[in-house]
Design a protein around this motif. Structure first.
Motif, PDB file in Angstrom:
ATOM      1  N   ILE A   5      52.104 -12.296 -43.304  1.00 47.54           N
ATOM      2  CA  ILE A   5      51.121 -11.816 -44.280  1.00 47.54           C
ATOM      3  C   ILE A   5      50.447 -10.491 -43.854  1.00 47.54           C
ATOM      4  O   ILE A   5      50.368  -9.559 -44.665  1.00 47.54           O
ATOM      5  CB  ILE A   5      50.094 -12.928 -44.617  1.00 47.54           C
ATOM      6  N   PRO A   6      49.997 -10.341 -42.593  1.00 53.97           N
ATOM      7  CA  PRO A   6      49.355  -9.056 -42.227  1.00 53.97           C
ATOM      8  C   PRO A   6      50.271  -7.841 -42.434  1.00 53.97           C
ATOM      9  O   PRO A   6      49.813  -6.803 -42.923  1.00 53.97           O
ATOM     10  CB  PRO A   6      48.999  -9.249 -40.745  1.00 53.97           C
ATOM     11  N   MET A  11      52.754  -7.624 -44.613  1.00 56.38           N
ATOM     12  CA  MET A  11      52.889  -7.443 -46.063  1.00 56.38           C
ATOM     13  C   MET A  11      51.677  -6.683 -46.606  1.00 56.38           C
ATOM     14  O   MET A  11      51.813  -5.765 -47.426  1.00 56.38           O
ATOM     15  CB  MET A  11      52.974  -8.803 -46.771  1.00 56.38           C
ATOM     16  N   VAL A  12      50.487  -7.077 -46.143  1.00 54.34           N
ATOM     17  CA  VAL A  12      49.257  -6.440 -46.637  1.00 54.34           C
ATOM     18  C   VAL A  12      49.213  -4.971 -46.188  1.00 54.34           C
ATOM     19  O   VAL A  12      48.849  -4.081 -46.960  1.00 54.34           O
ATOM     20  CB  VAL A  12      48.014  -7.236 -46.161  1.00 54.34           C
ATOM     21  N   ARG A  13      49.646  -4.715 -44.960  1.00 56.10           N
ATOM     22  CA  ARG A  13      49.682  -3.326 -44.466  1.00 56.10           C
ATOM     23  C   ARG A  13      50.629  -2.489 -45.334  1.00 56.10           C
ATOM     24  O   ARG A  13      50.294  -1.403 -45.782  1.00 56.10           O
ATOM     25  CB  ARG A  13      50.135  -3.335 -42.993  1.00 56.10           C
ATOM     26  N   TRP A  14      51.830  -3.020 -45.593  1.00 61.50           N
ATOM     27  CA  TRP A  14      52.806  -2.269 -46.395  1.00 61.50           C
ATOM     28  C   TRP A  14      52.282  -2.018 -47.809  1.00 61.50           C
ATOM     29  O   TRP A  14      52.403  -0.922 -48.328  1.00 61.50           O
ATOM     30  CB  TRP A  14      54.127  -3.040 -46.495  1.00 61.50           C
ATOM     31  N   LEU A  15      51.720  -3.075 -48.403  1.00 62.12           N
ATOM     32  CA  LEU A  15      51.331  -2.974 -49.817  1.00 62.12           C
ATOM     33  C   LEU A  15      50.015  -2.228 -50.019  1.00 62.12           C
ATOM     34  O   LEU A  15      49.572  -2.033 -51.148  1.00 62.12           O
ATOM     35  CB  LEU A  15      51.295  -4.368 -50.460  1.00 62.12           C
ATOM     36  N   ASN A  16      49.392  -1.805 -48.907  1.00 59.12           N
ATOM     37  CA  ASN A  16      48.224  -0.925 -49.003  1.00 59.12           C
ATOM     38  C   ASN A  16      48.572   0.512 -48.610  1.00 59.12           C
ATOM     39  O   ASN A  16      47.689   1.361 -48.533  1.00 59.12           O
ATOM     40  CB  ASN A  16      47.093  -1.440 -48.100  1.00 59.12           C
ATOM     41  N   ILE A  31      43.869  -9.595 -47.419  1.00 57.01           N
ATOM     42  CA  ILE A  31      44.578 -10.697 -46.747  1.00 57.01           C
ATOM     43  C   ILE A  31      44.399 -11.989 -47.549  1.00 57.01           C
ATOM     44  O   ILE A  31      45.343 -12.743 -47.768  1.00 57.01           O
ATOM     45  CB  ILE A  31      44.029 -10.884 -45.311  1.00 57.01           C
ATOM     46  N   LYS A  32      43.158 -12.236 -48.014  1.00 54.42           N
ATOM     47  CA  LYS A  32      42.838 -13.466 -48.751  1.00 54.42           C
ATOM     48  C   LYS A  32      43.696 -13.571 -50.021  1.00 54.42           C
ATOM     49  O   LYS A  32      44.242 -14.633 -50.329  1.00 54.42           O
ATOM     50  CB  LYS A  32      41.345 -13.440 -49.110  1.00 54.42           C
ATOM     51  N   GLU A  33      43.797 -12.458 -50.744  1.00 53.35           N
ATOM     52  CA  GLU A  33      44.601 -12.441 -51.980  1.00 53.35           C
ATOM     53  C   GLU A  33      46.061 -12.760 -51.671  1.00 53.35           C
ATOM     54  O   GLU A  33      46.706 -13.526 -52.379  1.00 53.35           O
ATOM     55  CB  GLU A  33      44.589 -11.016 -52.552  1.00 53.35           C
ATOM     56  N   GLU A  34      46.564 -12.150 -50.600  1.00 46.70           N
ATOM     57  CA  GLU A  34      47.964 -12.348 -50.233  1.00 46.70           C
ATOM     58  C   GLU A  34      48.191 -13.799 -49.786  1.00 46.70           C
ATOM     59  O   GLU A  34      49.228 -14.386 -50.083  1.00 46.70           O
ATOM     60  CB  GLU A  34      48.363 -11.349 -49.132  1.00 46.70           C
ATOM     61  N   GLU A  35      47.200 -14.371 -49.087  1.00 45.32           N
ATOM     62  CA  GLU A  35      47.322 -15.782 -48.679  1.00 45.32           C
ATOM     63  C   GLU A  35      47.398 -16.692 -49.905  1.00 45.32           C
ATOM     64  O   GLU A  35      48.190 -17.629 -49.951  1.00 45.32           O
ATOM     65  CB  GLU A  35      46.130 -16.177 -47.800  1.00 45.32           C
TER      66      GLU A  35
END
Ligand SMILES: CC(C)(COP(=O)(O)OP(=O)(O)OC[C@H]1O[C@@H](n2cnc3c(N)ncnc32)[C@H](O)[C@@H]1OP(=O)(O)O)[C@@H](O)C(=O)NCCC(=O)NCCS
Length: 180
Positions: A17-18, A20-25, A41-45
């Protein structure tokens, strides 16, 4: 696990998840994706929990490269909008590690996903949408065997302008396993 020559596709884990969040930001990574708003992170979780609860509809995989004896996770690919009656599905890819762009991993990933869709899931048609501005992606998809079906004019509003979208697909009849 779906093994290829230089990459393997594996299931997504909470530990991914971290990244993914880095890439998608990353504005450069999402320049040619529908995504436009910052992601937490919360949204992705929350999204991850929903995704793993519906395995028949969402097929998310992480792309691992075997890089000088270490495994490097470089991005993600998925099948969605799976239509089991008409045997079609939409395919998408995002390589988030930008220094891995242009090395053939996108093409190889698509070839593995085509094999998975046709040989494991018994699909008949796999399709994708790509922005007209995404030259790298269009080349990778053509190299993987996708053919253009048409152009949707001014389909997407992104970065202050309308962009045309191309729809591309591969049919089972015309697919040739690239043996990646
Ligand atoms: C689009 C993406 C999947 C392509 O994967 P990739 O591993 O970078 O692409 P490949 O190396 O397999 O193929 C790229 C092709 O474009 C060419 N290319 C590389 N950089 C390019 C550039 N800046 N402009 C145009 N073509 C380029 C390569 O030479 C190659 O063509 P070839 O097969 O004729 O040699 C990947 O770059 C990515 O995920 N980008 C960010 C998110 C994204 O755009 N996703 C797709 C949304 S539809």
């Amino acid at each position: 696990m779906l093994p290829g020559k230089r990459i393997k596709l594996r299931a997504m884990e909470p530990e991914d998840i971290p990244a993914m969040v880095r890439w998608l930001n990353d504005p450069e990574v999402i320049e040619n994706l529908l995504r436009y708003a910052p992601l937490s992170i919360k949204e992705e979780e929350g999204w991850y929990e929903k995704m793993i609860a519906s395995p028949a509809e969402e097929h998310y995989y992480m792309i691992d490269v075997l890089d000088e004896d270490t495994v490097k996770t470089i991005g993600t690919t998925h099948l969605h909008n799976v239509d089991w009656k008409n045997r079609s599905a939409e395919i998408a890819i995002c390589i988030g590690e930008k220094n891995y762009w242009g090395n053939g991993y996108g093409c190889e990933t698509m070839q593995l996903m085509l094999r998975h869709g046709f040989n494991d899931l018994n699909l008949n048609r796999m399709y994708l949408y790509v922005f007209d501005t995404n030259e790298r992606a269009k080349k990778a998809y053509l190299a993987a065997g996708f053919v253009e079906e048409g152009r949707l004019r001014q389909d997407i509003y992104k970065n202050g302008q309308y962009i045309d979208t191309h729809i591309m697909s591969v049919l089972r009849d015309e697919w040739q396993d690239a043996r990646v």
